[in-house]
Design a protein around this motif. Structure first.
Motif, mmCIF file in Angstrom:
data_model
loop_
_atom_site.group_PDB
_atom_site.id
_atom_site.type_symbol
_atom_site.label_atom_id
_atom_site.label_comp_id
_atom_site.label_asym_id
_atom_site.label_seq_id
_atom_site.Cartn_x
_atom_site.Cartn_y
_atom_site.Cartn_z
ATOM 1 N N GLN A 165 -4.588 4.231 -17.508
ATOM 2 C CA GLN A 165 -3.332 4.928 -17.804
ATOM 3 C C GLN A 165 -2.119 4.105 -17.382
ATOM 4 O OE1 GLN A 165 -3.034 9.096 -16.826
ATOM 5 N NE2 GLN A 165 -5.257 9.365 -16.838
ATOM 6 N N LEU A 166 -2.230 3.410 -16.270
ATOM 7 C CA LEU A 166 -1.113 2.584 -15.823
ATOM 8 C C LEU A 166 -0.865 1.439 -16.797
ATOM 9 C CD1 LEU A 166 0.971 1.955 -13.630
ATOM 10 C CD2 LEU A 166 -0.786 0.647 -12.429
ATOM 11 N N VAL A 197 2.088 5.106 -10.545
ATOM 12 C CA VAL A 197 0.753 5.235 -9.946
ATOM 13 C C VAL A 197 0.623 6.562 -9.208
ATOM 14 C CG1 VAL A 197 -0.776 4.298 -8.166
ATOM 15 C CG2 VAL A 197 0.349 2.763 -9.775
ATOM 16 N N ALA A 198 1.671 6.955 -8.479
ATOM 17 C CA ALA A 198 1.624 8.225 -7.743
ATOM 18 C C ALA A 198 1.411 9.400 -8.691
ATOM 19 C CB ALA A 198 2.905 8.404 -6.942
ATOM 20 N N GLY A 199 2.126 9.403 -9.806
ATOM 21 C CA GLY A 199 1.959 10.489 -10.773
ATOM 22 C C GLY A 199 0.569 10.522 -11.377
ATOM 23 N N THR A 252 0.833 -1.199 0.000
ATOM 24 C CA THR A 252 0.000 0.000 0.000
ATOM 25 C C THR A 252 0.867 1.248 0.000
ATOM 26 O OG1 THR A 252 -1.765 -1.152 1.189
ATOM 27 C CG2 THR A 252 -1.824 1.252 1.209
ATOM 28 N N ASN A 253 0.591 2.123 -0.961
ATOM 29 C CA ASN A 253 1.385 3.339 -1.120
ATOM 30 C C ASN A 253 0.522 4.554 -0.810
ATOM 31 O OD1 ASN A 253 3.554 4.992 -1.750
ATOM 32 N ND2 ASN A 253 3.011 5.092 -3.919
ATOM 33 N N THR A 254 1.045 5.499 -0.051
ATOM 34 C CA THR A 254 0.336 6.723 0.314
ATOM 35 C C THR A 254 1.041 7.915 -0.310
ATOM 36 O OG1 THR A 254 -0.361 5.762 2.428
ATOM 37 C CG2 THR A 254 -0.498 8.152 2.213
ATOM 38 N N ASP A 313 8.718 -2.982 -9.140
ATOM 39 C CA ASP A 313 7.783 -2.536 -8.109
ATOM 40 C C ASP A 313 7.918 -1.033 -7.859
ATOM 41 O OD1 ASP A 313 6.954 -5.110 -7.933
ATOM 42 O OD2 ASP A 313 7.832 -5.524 -5.960
ATOM 43 N N GLY A 314 9.132 -0.560 -7.754
ATOM 44 C CA GLY A 314 9.344 0.874 -7.551
ATOM 45 C C GLY A 314 8.867 1.693 -8.724
ATOM 46 N N ALA A 315 9.090 1.193 -9.942
ATOM 47 C CA ALA A 315 8.647 1.921 -11.130
ATOM 48 C C ALA A 315 7.128 2.019 -11.181
ATOM 49 C CB ALA A 315 9.181 1.232 -12.377
ATOM 50 N N ILE A 316 6.452 0.923 -10.843
ATOM 51 C CA ILE A 316 4.980 0.951 -10.856
ATOM 52 C C ILE A 316 4.460 1.899 -9.790
ATOM 53 C CG2 ILE A 316 2.916 -0.428 -10.467
ATOM 54 C CD1 ILE A 316 4.335 -2.790 -11.707
#
Length: 297
Positions: free
Chosen positions: A154-155, A124-126, A80-82, A117-120
């Motif tokens: 978009q992803l 997603v954040a952008g 989960t990314n915030t 994983d970091g690239a995705i």
């Protein structure tokens, strides 16, 4: 001495055969590759991409080809990314996102991106910041499904070159800071108070309208009763007028006498003993009227 040479030769041959057998066994084991159902193998030849082995039994060239990467093709979930985002009405929100994906072309994933994983997560954040920047806070809260579809579409377009299939993207939560929460709560309370006042005003208005309708109905009924009474009196007057026209003054005297008799009956119908004094003119009018009635019948 000859026997020793023979035995030595036999031992040499046997050793050579044993080495050859071992070499063949190793070659076979190296050439045959059994790929599990949940994986794909990336094979390199002389350091370059040669092929991708699918699940099942596969054969490669021993000592020339080698399995450089074993890639799992199971669906993966990113942590989960915030990230912070600002809506079009300048409200700062914190959005919790989660993405599910799987690798469908391992050769692209291995040779085109280092940290998938970091690239995705960065992508997603952008996308989330860009999409939320187009929406107001109320739209973010109410149209979360639209936001999720936009992020997923978009992803999927941006990670296509990495050999990845995005299976699902989720907006887990949209959080606000304390100041914004307090302002929204105050606005919500004000809106509730406004609705209560509007409801009360509408109720009073409706009550006034119903009361006015009741008064109008009562006035209409009273006017209707008066109209009927007036029509009855007019009808009676017309009858008397016709009688006067037909029989002259005697008919009028007869009608007056009847009215006086009705009045005397009402007076005599009271409780107790009563004495009624009738003027002589009234008795004379009664006589004349009854004589007229006798002639008329």
């Amino acid at each position: 001495m000859a026997l020793d040479g023979v035995f030595g030769g036999l031992i040499g041959l046997n050793g050579l055969a044993l080495v050859l057998a071992l070499f063949l066994i190793v070659a076979v084991l190296t050439a045959v590759r059994i790929v599990p159902q949940s994986e794909k193998f990336v094979v390199e030849r002389f350091g370059r991409l040669h092929s991708v082995l699918s699940p099942g039994i596969n054969v490669i060239v021993p000592f020339i080809d080698r399995v450089a990467h074993r890639i799992s093709i199971l669906e993966r979930q990113l942590p989960t990314n915030t990230q912070d985002a600002i809506t079009s009405d300048n409200v700062l929100v914190q959005v919790d996102t989660s993405v599910f994906y799987r690798i469908i072309e391992p050769e692209k994933t291995v040779y085109r991106i280092r940290d998938v994983d970091g690239a995705i997560s960065t992508t997603v954040a952008g996308i989330v910041r860009s999409e939320i920047g187009k929406m107001e806070l109320d739209e973010v809260q109410s149209n979360r499904s639209t936001l999720i579809l936009a992020v997923q579409d978009q992803l999927a377009n941006q990670v296509d070159d990495w050999g990845i299939e995005v299976t699902r993207a989720e907006i887990l939560d949209v959080n606000l800071d304390e100041a914004t929460r307090a302002a929204m709560l105050q606005q919500l309370n004000a809106e509730r108070a406004r609705r209560a006042l509007v409801t009360e005003a509408e109720g009073k208005k409706r009550a006034t309208e119903l009361e006015a309708d009741g008064q109008l109905y009562a006035a209409e009924q009273e006017a209707k009763a008066r109209r009927i009474e007036a029509e009855a009196e007019a009808y009676a007057t017309a009858i008397v007028a016709d009688a006067i026209t037909e029989h002259g003054l005697e008919s009028a005297q007869y009608q007056v006498a009847l009215k006086q008799v009705e009045a005397l009956n009402k007076l005599g119908g009271g409780q107790g003993s009563q004495t009624i004094i009738v003027p002589a003119q009234a008795l004379e009018a009664f006589g004349n009227a009854f004589r007229f009635f006798g002639r008329g019948t």
